[in-house]
Design a protein around this motif. Sequence first.
Motif, short mmCIF file in Angstrom:
data_model
loop_
_atom_site.label_atom_id
_atom_site.label_comp_id
_atom_site.label_asym_id
_atom_site.label_seq_id
_atom_site.Cartn_x
_atom_site.Cartn_y
_atom_site.Cartn_z
N TYR A 68 0.82 -1.21 0.00
CA TYR A 68 0.00 0.00 0.00
C TYR A 68 0.85 1.26 0.00
CZ TYR A 68 -4.21 -2.73 1.05
OH TYR A 68 -5.26 -3.62 1.01
N GLN A 69 0.31 2.30 -0.60
CA GLN A 69 0.95 3.61 -0.65
C GLN A 69 0.20 4.59 0.24
OE1 GLN A 69 1.62 5.23 -4.63
NE2 GLN A 69 0.99 7.27 -3.93
N LEU A 70 0.93 5.37 1.00
CA LEU A 70 0.34 6.45 1.79
C LEU A 70 -0.15 7.55 0.87
CD1 LEU A 70 -0.07 7.99 4.54
CD2 LEU A 70 2.26 8.85 4.21
N LEU A 71 -1.40 7.98 1.04
CA LEU A 71 -1.92 9.10 0.26
C LEU A 71 -1.63 10.41 1.00
CD1 LEU A 71 -5.36 7.75 -1.05
CD2 LEU A 71 -3.05 7.43 -1.97
N SER A 72 -1.61 11.48 0.26
CA SER A 72 -1.28 12.79 0.85
C SER A 72 -2.49 13.48 1.46
CB SER A 72 -0.65 13.69 -0.22
OG SER A 72 -1.58 13.94 -1.27
N CYS A 73 -3.64 12.84 1.39
CA CYS A 73 -4.86 13.46 1.92
C CYS A 73 -5.76 12.39 2.54
CB CYS A 73 -5.63 14.18 0.81
SG CYS A 73 -6.12 13.11 -0.56
N GLY A 74 -6.80 12.86 3.25
CA GLY A 74 -7.82 11.94 3.77
C GLY A 74 -7.53 11.38 5.15
N GLY A 75 -6.47 11.85 5.79
CA GLY A 75 -6.11 11.30 7.08
C GLY A 75 -6.55 12.15 8.26
N ALA A 76 -6.07 11.76 9.44
CA ALA A 76 -6.35 12.48 10.69
C ALA A 76 -5.01 12.75 11.37
CB ALA A 76 -7.27 11.68 11.60
N MET A 77 -4.63 14.01 11.40
CA MET A 77 -3.34 14.39 11.96
C MET A 77 -3.45 15.83 12.43
SD MET A 77 0.34 14.49 9.94
CE MET A 77 0.30 12.74 9.58
N GLY A 78 -2.78 16.15 13.53
CA GLY A 78 -2.85 17.53 13.99
C GLY A 78 -2.21 17.70 15.35
N TYR A 79 -2.49 18.83 15.95
CA TYR A 79 -1.98 19.16 17.28
C TYR A 79 -3.14 19.18 18.28
CZ TYR A 79 2.28 20.60 14.85
OH TYR A 79 3.42 20.61 14.09
N GLY A 80 -2.85 18.74 19.50
CA GLY A 80 -3.88 18.77 20.54
C GLY A 80 -5.03 17.82 20.34
N CYS A 81 -4.77 16.72 19.62
CA CYS A 81 -5.87 15.80 19.28
C CYS A 81 -5.53 14.34 19.58
CB CYS A 81 -6.24 15.95 17.81
SG CYS A 81 -4.87 15.59 16.67
N GLY A 82 -4.56 14.13 20.46
CA GLY A 82 -4.08 12.77 20.68
C GLY A 82 -4.93 11.94 21.62
N PRO A 83 -4.66 10.63 21.66
CA PRO A 83 -5.35 9.72 22.58
C PRO A 83 -5.09 10.12 24.03
CG PRO A 83 -4.08 8.51 20.93
CD PRO A 83 -3.66 9.93 20.84
N LEU A 84 -6.06 9.81 24.89
CA LEU A 84 -5.96 10.14 26.31
C LEU A 84 -5.94 8.87 27.14
CD1 LEU A 84 -8.59 13.04 26.42
CD2 LEU A 84 -6.12 13.22 26.08
N LEU A 85 -5.05 8.84 28.12
CA LEU A 85 -4.97 7.71 29.05
C LEU A 85 -5.77 8.04 30.29
CD1 LEU A 85 -3.75 5.00 30.00
CD2 LEU A 85 -1.73 6.28 30.77
N PHE A 86 -6.77 7.21 30.59
CA PHE A 86 -7.69 7.48 31.69
C PHE A 86 -7.64 6.40 32.76
CE2 PHE A 86 -10.13 9.83 28.34
CZ PHE A 86 -10.08 11.07 28.93
N SER A 87 -8.08 6.83 33.94
CA SER A 87 -8.36 5.91 35.04
C SER A 87 -9.86 5.86 35.24
CB SER A 87 -7.68 6.39 36.32
OG SER A 87 -8.18 5.69 37.44
N SER A 88 -10.34 4.75 35.77
CA SER A 88 -11.78 4.65 36.07
C SER A 88 -12.13 5.48 37.30
CB SER A 88 -12.17 3.19 36.30
OG SER A 88 -11.42 2.64 37.39
N GLU A 89 -11.13 5.95 38.03
CA GLU A 89 -11.33 6.79 39.22
C GLU A 89 -10.94 8.23 38.90
OE1 GLU A 89 -12.73 5.55 41.84
OE2 GLU A 89 -12.62 3.44 41.20
N GLU A 90 -11.70 9.18 39.41
CA GLU A 90 -11.42 10.59 39.10
C GLU A 90 -10.06 11.04 39.64
OE1 GLU A 90 -14.81 13.53 38.96
OE2 GLU A 90 -15.76 11.97 40.18
N SER A 91 -9.69 10.58 40.82
CA SER A 91 -8.40 10.94 41.41
C SER A 91 -7.54 9.69 41.49
CB SER A 91 -8.59 11.54 42.81
OG SER A 91 -9.35 12.73 42.74
N ALA A 92 -6.59 9.59 40.58
CA ALA A 92 -5.73 8.40 40.54
C ALA A 92 -4.43 8.74 39.84
CB ALA A 92 -6.45 7.27 39.81
N THR A 93 -3.44 7.90 40.01
CA THR A 93 -2.17 8.01 39.29
C THR A 93 -1.94 6.72 38.52
OG1 THR A 93 -0.97 7.18 41.22
CG2 THR A 93 -1.14 9.59 40.97
N PHE A 94 -1.11 6.78 37.51
CA PHE A 94 -0.87 5.60 36.70
C PHE A 94 -0.17 4.52 37.52
CE2 PHE A 94 1.78 3.08 33.78
CZ PHE A 94 0.78 2.57 32.96
N ASP A 95 -0.65 3.30 37.37
CA ASP A 95 -0.09 2.16 38.09
C ASP A 95 0.45 1.17 37.06
OD1 ASP A 95 0.53 -0.04 39.61
OD2 ASP A 95 -1.38 -0.11 40.69
#
Length: 267
Positions: A68-95
């Motif tokens: 496959y060849q990467l196309l120059s259009c049609g993708g999703a890329m940018g700033y401030g739009c990355g995946p978020l790592l969450f906890s099921s608890e509101e106040s928690a730290t990564f374990d």
Amino acid sequence: MQKLRLGISTCPNDTFIYEALVCGLFPSQFEWEVTFADVQTLNEKVLRGELDVAKVSCGVLPFIQENYQLLSCGGAMGYGCGPLLFSSEESATFDASQETLLPGKNTTAALLFRFWFQKTQPQKTPRISYAFFNEVYDALCTKKQKQGVVIHEKRFTWKRDHLGLLTDLGEFWENETHSPIPLGCTVAKHSLGKSTIQSVEEEIRRSLDLAWARPQLVSDFIRKKAQIPDDSVIEQHIRMFVTEFTCNIGEEGKKAIRFTMECSIGN
């Protein structure tokens, strides 16, 4: 008329970009056979060579570049739009001793989690499992899972659902690489030939232009496909993930892709 097998997700950024193309809102030189699926399923289909054109995770590119060849259009890329790592608890730290649920093995979200983990927990090995992106969020909300990486529309509703933000994986990527976050990209089979691939890119750009030209960003087509049929959430999603790089990835985008390829090979 040449038939092309297209695969895209039901997420608002994909349906926004491709609506005019897949709904026949302008004359196309192709007959489009469309598959709607989550991004990990699309990644797997492309790994098996089952689609001619597809929107996939940038993280899967090293494993499909022979076909496959990467196309120059049609993708999703940018700033401030990355995946978020969450906890099921509101106040928690990564374990690091706890399992983290990721939205698919070949997704960019999984790649960015591993990138972050290696940089911040260099002496440890992550405990990872996989699920569809909507299942990750549901598992966090029901507290069946303590930690997970969230993508797509669900990143806009976490405060309402009382999750705890552990880290912004996209922000970490930006700070480390000084490049945009390469989430998704559109690829086409080399076997289609240069002329056909060029025509495909032209049709994607025309579809995108028609979407931006509408008085309202959210259409019935987009709303019916969305996980969260809330126009305000859908519009936030579109504005966050459909960026200048969607029309043309440019030099900045190519730089981000190079970093992604290096990270993917390292994993």
